[in-house]
Enzyme design. Structure first.
Site, PDB file in Angstrom:
ATOM      1  N   LYS A 192       1.056  -1.244   0.040  1.00 11.79           N
ATOM      2  CA  LYS A 192      -0.123   0.025  -0.023  1.00 11.79           C
ATOM      3  C   LYS A 192       0.820   1.185  -0.131  1.00 11.79           C
ATOM      4  CE  LYS A 192      -2.114  -1.178   3.866  1.00 11.79           C
ATOM      5  NZ  LYS A 192      -1.735  -2.264   4.199  1.00 11.79           N
ATOM      6  N   ARG A 267      -9.216   0.654   9.761  1.00 11.95           N
ATOM      7  CA  ARG A 267      -8.835  -0.643   9.949  1.00 11.95           C
ATOM      8  C   ARG A 267      -9.980  -1.526  10.804  1.00 11.95           C
ATOM      9  NH1 ARG A 267      -2.764   0.155   9.271  1.00 11.95           N
ATOM     10  NH2 ARG A 267      -1.570  -1.921   9.695  1.00 11.95           N
ATOM     11  N   ARG A 306      11.705  -6.716   4.382  1.00 12.51           N
ATOM     12  CA  ARG A 306      11.503  -5.448   4.821  1.00 12.51           C
ATOM     13  C   ARG A 306      12.291  -4.864   6.189  1.00 12.51           C
ATOM     14  NH1 ARG A 306       5.780  -2.044   4.672  1.00 12.51           N
ATOM     15  NH2 ARG A 306       5.579  -2.875   6.793  1.00 12.51           N
TER      16      ARG A 306
HETATM   17  P1  AMP Z   1       1.382   0.294   8.985  1.00 13.47           P
HETATM   18  O1  AMP Z   1       2.440   0.927   8.671  1.00 13.47           O
HETATM   19  O2  AMP Z   1      -0.120   0.444   8.152  1.00 13.47           O
HETATM   20  O3  AMP Z   1       1.450  -1.360   8.805  1.00 13.47           O
HETATM   21  O4  AMP Z   1       0.671   0.241  10.695  1.00 13.47           O
HETATM   22  C1  AMP Z   1       1.699  -0.030  11.613  1.00 13.47           C
HETATM   23  C2  AMP Z   1       0.912  -0.242  13.020  1.00 13.47           C
HETATM   24  O5  AMP Z   1       0.355   1.165  13.365  1.00 13.47           O
HETATM   25  C3  AMP Z   1      -0.263  -1.024  13.110  1.00 13.47           C
HETATM   26  O6  AMP Z   1       0.093  -2.185  13.355  1.00 13.47           O
HETATM   27  C4  AMP Z   1      -1.068  -0.674  14.208  1.00 13.47           C
HETATM   28  O7  AMP Z   1      -0.437  -0.754  15.476  1.00 13.47           O
HETATM   29  C5  AMP Z   1      -0.833   0.802  14.032  1.00 13.47           C
HETATM   30  N1  AMP Z   1      -1.945   1.475  13.152  1.00 13.47           N
HETATM   31  C6  AMP Z   1      -1.828   2.253  11.920  1.00 13.47           C
HETATM   32  N2  AMP Z   1      -2.970   2.407  11.340  1.00 13.47           N
HETATM   33  C7  AMP Z   1      -3.989   1.985  12.490  1.00 13.47           C
HETATM   34  C8  AMP Z   1      -5.256   2.126  12.464  1.00 13.47           C
HETATM   35  N3  AMP Z   1      -6.083   2.682  11.304  1.00 13.47           N
HETATM   36  N4  AMP Z   1      -6.197   1.728  13.515  1.00 13.47           N
HETATM   37  C9  AMP Z   1      -5.285   1.191  14.687  1.00 13.47           C
HETATM   38  N5  AMP Z   1      -4.077   1.102  14.457  1.00 13.47           N
HETATM   39  C10 AMP Z   1      -3.306   1.524  13.440  1.00 13.47           C
END
Ligand code: AMP
Length: 368
Positions: A192, A267, A306
């Site tokens: 993404k 999410r 990564r």
């Molecule tokens: P990402 O970089 O999108 O993989 O997000 C990394 C982490 O950030 C996730 O595993 C969550 O701990 C937190 N996070 C990011 N977006 C959300 C969201 N919309 N709701 C809750 N936690 C989030």
């Protein structure tokens, strides 16, 4: 502005203007038919207000009869006409005035005229409150027209959008969303972030990655960062209230944007609902959820790779990665149903080179 189902409509033609147009048609029909005992053939459901108002002003003897055909699907004329309720009793030898609310492509009128031919009517004419000359594709003349309009989708005074809006006394037209708001969706490691970087340039959109915003806050040791860190490091979701407030603040910070790519948000179901409500308060909405579909084994391999360079604690340990998938499967994946129910889900094959996947995504983005 009003909302019907998922769409917004703004006031377009006032009740007074409609009354004037209706009167104009009523006077002409009265002049032409008052000595002829015509039959008004009312096309249900949309024409019932218009028919009622012109027939009440008719001085001679007349009869009424109803027909129901279906042609619209959502806001687009489908071209397929089916008769839901046919004419009863026979119209053989009668002078018929077809009463329509709106003539668009002309498919409905053409189908009704064919029915009247089979009925062997003596004569027929068409009265329509609204007429869209730019959409009309037939040769048949529309004899009595209340108002000509552009190719807009309208509701009110009997006209509906999927059943709603008929009771409005003014006419409203569909408000095109000003923004392009897209939810870029998929499990952790689907690509993404990588794709959003390319797409935001191409479509001039603001990219909001909630994960990136959290990481920025952790790095800068803000209150929000400290709160989010323990959840993130374990691969758990940060609580909804915190995440939703943060997302709203990011959108507000970018007032005037042409639109957003939401990456990593929503999410959970309550995040999706909060986003819809927040955007609808701004007269905007989500155009679509575009989901990158990638098998889980490939995702784990991508994330571990990564993790070698990203420095992200949640990428380096397979158990944390598995936990993130678990969070995704139990709380996030259901959002596919949420957007599918609104006919806004678009699945895209997320396996291939970055460029190949971008191309597939652009095919969908271009439709918004
Ligand atoms: P990402 O970089 O999108 O993989 O997000 C990394 C982490 O950030 C996730 O595993 C969550 O701990 C937190 N996070 C990011 N977006 C959300 C969201 N919309 N709701 C809750 N936690 C989030």
């Amino acid at each position: 502005m009003i909302q019907l189902h998922d769409l917004f409509f703004k006031k377009f033609i006032s009740e007074t203007e409609i009354n004037l147009a209706v009167n104009g048609v009523a006077v002409q029909i009265n002049d032409d038919y008052k000595k002829k005992s015509p039959v008004f053939l009312i096309v249900l459901n949309g024409a019932f207000f218009f028919a009622s108002d012109i027939i009440k002003k008719f001085d001679g003897n007349c009869e009424m009869c109803f027909i129901k055909v279906a042609s619209y699907e959502g806001t687009q004329s489908s071209g397929e006409i089916s008769t839901v309720m046919g004419v009863e009793p026979s119209l053989k030898g009668r002078d018929v005035i077809i009463v329509e609310d709106i003539v668009d492509t002309g498919n409905t009128i053409e189908a009704i005229i064919e029915i009247l031919r089979q009925e062997e009517v003596k004569s027929y004419r068409i009265a329509s409150l609204f007429y869209k000359p730019k959409a009309y594709t037939k040769d048949q003349k529309i004899d009595y027209v209340g108002l000509e309009i552009e190719n807009d989708f309208i509701v009110g005074y009997g006209l509906d959008y999927n059943g709603l809006g008929r009771n409005l006394n003014d006419i409203y037209k569909l408000k095109q969303l000003k923004m392009k708001n897209i939810v870029l969706f998929g499990p952790p490691g689907a690509g993404k972030g990588t794709q959003a970087e390319v797409l935001k340039e191409k479509y001039q959109l603001v990219h909001i990655s909630t994960g990136d915003v959290f990481r920025y806050n952790i790095k800068n040791e803000t209150e929000l960062g400290i709160l989010a860190k323990s959840f993130m490091d374990n691969g758990d979701l940060v609580p909804d209230e915190v995440t939703i407030d943060m997302l709203k603040a990011e959108v507000v910070k970018n007032k005037g944007a042409k639109g957003f790519i939401f990456d990593g948000f929503p999410r959970t179901n309550s995040q999706a609902k909060a986003l819809d409500m927040f955007l609808s308060d701004m007269g905007e909405g989500i155009n679509g959820m575009v989901a990158l579909e990638v098998p889980e084994d490939l995702l784990v391999a991508r994330l571990l790779k990564r993790g070698e360079t990203s420095g992200r604690p949640d990428d380096q340990d397979e158990s944390k990665i598995r936990n993130r998938f678990n969070e995704y499967e139990t709380k996030t994946a259901i959002l596919k149903d949420y957007y599918e129910a609104q006919e806004k889900y678009y699945g895209v094959d997320g396996v291939g080179s970055i460029e190949e996947i971008t191309e597939r995504l652009c095919v969908v983005f271009d439709t918004f």
